[in-house]
Design a protein around this motif. Structure first.
Motif, PDB file in Angstrom:
ATOM      1  N   GLU A   1      -2.934  11.647  -1.157  1.00  0.00           N
ATOM      2  CA  GLU A   1      -3.600  12.047   0.086  1.00  0.00           C
ATOM      3  C   GLU A   1      -5.068  11.653   0.076  1.00  0.00           C
ATOM      4  O   GLU A   1      -5.617  11.234   1.106  1.00  0.00           O
ATOM      5  CB  GLU A   1      -3.453  13.552   0.299  1.00  0.00           C
ATOM      6  CG  GLU A   1      -2.009  13.979   0.564  1.00  0.00           C
ATOM      7  CD  GLU A   1      -1.880  15.473   0.769  1.00  0.00           C
ATOM      8  OE1 GLU A   1      -2.917  16.177   0.694  1.00  0.00           O
ATOM      9  OE2 GLU A   1      -0.751  15.941   0.999  1.00  0.00           O
TER      10      GLU A   1
ATOM     11  N   GLU B   1       0.743   4.079  -2.894  1.00  0.00           N
ATOM     12  CA  GLU B   1       0.429   5.473  -2.590  1.00  0.00           C
ATOM     13  C   GLU B   1       1.440   6.432  -3.216  1.00  0.00           C
ATOM     14  O   GLU B   1       1.079   7.493  -3.720  1.00  0.00           O
ATOM     15  CB  GLU B   1       0.392   5.654  -1.079  1.00  0.00           C
ATOM     16  CG  GLU B   1      -0.101   7.010  -0.629  1.00  0.00           C
ATOM     17  CD  GLU B   1      -0.177   7.091   0.883  1.00  0.00           C
ATOM     18  OE1 GLU B   1       0.589   7.880   1.473  1.00  0.00           O
ATOM     19  OE2 GLU B   1      -0.999   6.347   1.467  1.00  0.00           O
TER      20      GLU B   1
ATOM     21  N   ARG C   1      -8.880   5.173   2.393  1.00  0.00           N
ATOM     22  CA  ARG C   1      -8.502   3.892   2.986  1.00  0.00           C
ATOM     23  C   ARG C   1      -8.535   3.961   4.514  1.00  0.00           C
ATOM     24  O   ARG C   1      -9.052   3.051   5.183  1.00  0.00           O
ATOM     25  CB  ARG C   1      -7.112   3.471   2.499  1.00  0.00           C
ATOM     26  CG  ARG C   1      -6.654   2.135   3.049  1.00  0.00           C
ATOM     27  CD  ARG C   1      -5.416   1.630   2.326  1.00  0.00           C
ATOM     28  NE  ARG C   1      -4.804   0.534   3.052  1.00  0.00           N
ATOM     29  CZ  ARG C   1      -5.253  -0.715   3.046  1.00  0.00           C
ATOM     30  NH1 ARG C   1      -6.333  -1.024   2.333  1.00  0.00           N
ATOM     31  NH2 ARG C   1      -4.644  -1.652   3.730  1.00  0.00           N
ATOM     32  N   ASP C   2      -8.015   5.049   5.073  1.00  0.00           N
ATOM     33  CA  ASP C   2      -7.984   5.176   6.536  1.00  0.00           C
ATOM     34  C   ASP C   2      -9.377   5.321   7.127  1.00  0.00           C
ATOM     35  O   ASP C   2      -9.624   4.921   8.272  1.00  0.00           O
ATOM     36  CB  ASP C   2      -7.131   6.380   6.939  1.00  0.00           C
ATOM     37  CG  ASP C   2      -5.645   6.152   6.700  1.00  0.00           C
ATOM     38  OD1 ASP C   2      -5.257   4.994   6.419  1.00  0.00           O
ATOM     39  OD2 ASP C   2      -4.878   7.121   6.779  1.00  0.00           O
TER      40      ASP C   2
ATOM     41  N   ARG D   1      -5.241   7.887   0.627  1.00  0.00           N
ATOM     42  CA  ARG D   1      -4.979   7.555   2.040  1.00  0.00           C
ATOM     43  C   ARG D   1      -6.187   7.894   2.912  1.00  0.00           C
ATOM     44  O   ARG D   1      -6.556   7.145   3.806  1.00  0.00           O
ATOM     45  CB  ARG D   1      -3.752   8.317   2.537  1.00  0.00           C
ATOM     46  CG  ARG D   1      -3.285   7.897   3.933  1.00  0.00           C
ATOM     47  CD  ARG D   1      -2.152   8.788   4.433  1.00  0.00           C
ATOM     48  NE  ARG D   1      -1.164   9.057   3.407  1.00  0.00           N
ATOM     49  CZ  ARG D   1      -0.839  10.269   2.966  1.00  0.00           C
ATOM     50  NH1 ARG D   1      -1.455  11.348   3.481  1.00  0.00           N
ATOM     51  NH2 ARG D   1       0.075  10.431   2.041  1.00  0.00           N
TER      52      ARG D   1
ATOM     53  N   TRP E   1       0.795  -1.210   0.000  1.00  0.00           N
ATOM     54  CA  TRP E   1       0.000   0.000   0.000  1.00  0.00           C
ATOM     55  C   TRP E   1       0.841   1.281   0.000  1.00  0.00           C
ATOM     56  O   TRP E   1       0.476   2.274  -0.632  1.00  0.00           O
ATOM     57  CB  TRP E   1      -0.968  -0.012   1.183  1.00  0.00           C
ATOM     58  CG  TRP E   1      -1.930  -1.154   1.079  1.00  0.00           C
ATOM     59  CD1 TRP E   1      -1.892  -2.346   1.756  1.00  0.00           C
ATOM     60  CD2 TRP E   1      -3.051  -1.240   0.190  1.00  0.00           C
ATOM     61  NE1 TRP E   1      -2.927  -3.166   1.355  1.00  0.00           N
ATOM     62  CE2 TRP E   1      -3.656  -2.510   0.398  1.00  0.00           C
ATOM     63  CE3 TRP E   1      -3.612  -0.378  -0.743  1.00  0.00           C
ATOM     64  CZ2 TRP E   1      -4.788  -2.922  -0.299  1.00  0.00           C
ATOM     65  CZ3 TRP E   1      -4.740  -0.785  -1.433  1.00  0.00           C
ATOM     66  CH2 TRP E   1      -5.310  -2.043  -1.213  1.00  0.00           C
ATOM     67  N   GLN E   2       1.961   1.262   0.733  1.00  0.00           N
ATOM     68  CA  GLN E   2       2.808   2.461   0.743  1.00  0.00           C
ATOM     69  C   GLN E   2       3.443   2.696  -0.626  1.00  0.00           C
ATOM     70  O   GLN E   2       3.539   3.844  -1.098  1.00  0.00           O
ATOM     71  CB  GLN E   2       3.882   2.348   1.814  1.00  0.00           C
ATOM     72  CG  GLN E   2       3.339   2.488   3.231  1.00  0.00           C
ATOM     73  CD  GLN E   2       4.445   2.536   4.260  1.00  0.00           C
ATOM     74  OE1 GLN E   2       5.558   2.043   4.030  1.00  0.00           O
ATOM     75  NE2 GLN E   2       4.148   3.123   5.416  1.00  0.00           N
TER      76      GLN E   2
END
Length: 448
Positions: A393, A386, A399-400, A396, A382-383
């Motif tokens: 942003e 991204e 997803r968060d 993220r 995932w990182q």
């Protein structure tokens, strides 16, 4: 002062050409050749320091313009500065300051001082605004004041201008003979110029004294963008005789201006059905000798108001695919209201994505980032994913906000994750460039 076009014709590499070559990962000799041919322009008024260097034209990434500006209903300099900063933060390449109300000199200067982007405008807006304020009648505009105003605005640091030179008596006659239009006239500057010509019985001074326009622009090495004052405001008007007449004139003027050493762009249509976009761009490129093409949208449907940033993004992707060089964004407020800062944000994002879609079709060799993003998504890294996204942003945040129970998956599929199951089945078969750099096959299949 010699323009970038004139310097390129002498085979002289300027710092601006060098920077464009670096940004586009191209040989500087190729940039020089294309600038010399008038196929690339670099809007960068030398009187204004600290500008971002942007190349627009053949072989380059399709650029995105954001437009801001006041209206008679909403006139707030602080708001325009905020919209300017949002446009730059979201990745716009150029900015047009299109204010039509208030202290236009103050608005323009505040916007220029608040951004590093090349800034353009439409000088007719202020010419008619000031005439109305002074006399109450826009048709009393003094052509000499218009020419003085063009120079005054360029002295403030503008790097390009949309100037409506192709609106002339011939194009007006085409409107009459075709019994006007379904969508009327969509261009403020173009419409006011038509009104001036109708009232005075005179020819458009910008057309009549085109050499004078070019001479002023050359003094500041500014790009002359030939405004599309008779553009269609409805898809049923697309490529009617009036629009095509102006397009032919603008393409001729692009050649004349280029021969005079002035950097030139041609502006394109507003509302165009999808099946006509490719043909429109082909016509502009062929008739203008491949002058950079600056298009508004285009908007391929008339029923998307409220979501016209999406409507226009559909047209913009196709436009970029077939050769448009600079695309003016459309915001969700189009046809409904003056855009606010959030509208600007959404408009820039949608248009940047559309330009990217068009570019990876136009330039297949530029798809490496798409491949790396696919590998990262497949491997649930995932990182890594991204870092490759256009809008990390936002990704993220989404997803968060809906975090999965198992960190390697997402809540779309959870325990039914297709990627995870696929890796369990085929991890030992992965090889060649289907194995992501820096990650072993075992790591790719890990957790499966």
């Amino acid at each position: 002062m010699e323009t970038q076009l004139e310097l390129a014709r002498q085979n002289r590499v300027t710092p601006l050409m060098q920077r464009v070559a670096e940004d586009e990962n191209m040989a500087v000799e190729q940039i020089v050749r294309q600038v010399a041919a008038g196929r690339i322009v670099i809007p960068n008024n030398p009187g204004r320091s600290g500008q971002k260097v942007v190349g627009i034209g053949t072989g380059l990434r399709t650029k995105v313009n954001a437009s801001i500006g006041t209206s008679s209903d909403i006139c707030d300099i602080a708001l325009e500065v905020e919209k300017t900063r949002v446009a730059e933060a979201e990745g716009a390449d150029t900015l047009m300051e299109l204010s039509a109300a208030g202290d236009l000199d103050a608005v323009r200067r505040a916007v220029i001082h608040s951004t590093s982007l090349p800034v353009g405008n439409v000088p007719l807006y202020q010419a008619f605004h000031d005439t109305i304020r002074k006399t109450g009648d826009p048709t009393r505009m003094d052509p000499e004041y218009l020419f003085d105003l063009i120079e005054k605005q360029l002295a403030d640091g503008l790097s390009f201008m949309a100037i409506h030179c192709g609106v002339n008596r011939y194009t007006i006659e085409r409107l009459r003979r075709q019994k006007f239009r379904y969508g009327g006239l969509a261009s403020k500057g173009g419409t006011f110029m038509v009104a001036w010509m109708e009232k005075t019985g005179r020819e458009n001074p910008l057309y009549e004294q085109f050499d004078r326009v070019c001479g002023i622009m050359k003094k500041y090495d500014a790009v002359l963008s030939l405004g599309n004052g008779i553009r269609a405001g409805a898809i049923h008007d697309s490529h009617d005789r009036a629009q095509v007449a102006e397009m032919v004139i603008n393409c001729e003027l692009a050649e004349i201006g280029r021969d005079a050493g002035c950097q030139m762009m041609v502006e394109g249509p507003g509302h165009v059905p999808m099946d006509e976009i490719q043909g429109n761009i082909m016509l502009e490129k062929r008739m203008s000798g491949n002058a950079p093409y600056y298009v508004l949208g285009p908007i391929p449907a008339d029923t998307g108001a409220g979501l016209d940033h999406i409507t226009a993004a559909v047209g913009a992707a196709s436009s970029a695919r077939y050769g448009a060089d600079l695309i003016c964004y459309i915001t969700p407020a189009e046809h409904l209201a003056l855009p606010n800062a959030e509208d600007v944000r959404q408009g820039v994002r949608a248009t940047r994505l559309a330009a990217r879609i068009g570019d990876i079709s136009k330039y297949p060799e530029r798809r490496e980032t798409e491949k790396m993003a696919a590998l990262a998504r497949r491997d649930m890294q995932w990182q890594d994913l991204e870092s490759l996204l256009m809008f990390p942003e936002e990704a993220r945040r989404i997803r968060d906000s809906r975090a999965p129970e198992k960190a390697e998956t997402c809540t779309m599929c959870g325990d039914f994750c297709a990627m995870k199951k696929g890796m369990a089945l085929f991890a030992q078969d992965i090889g060649g460039d289907k194995q992501a750099p820096g990650r072993s096959t075992a790591a790719q299949g890990g957790g499966a």
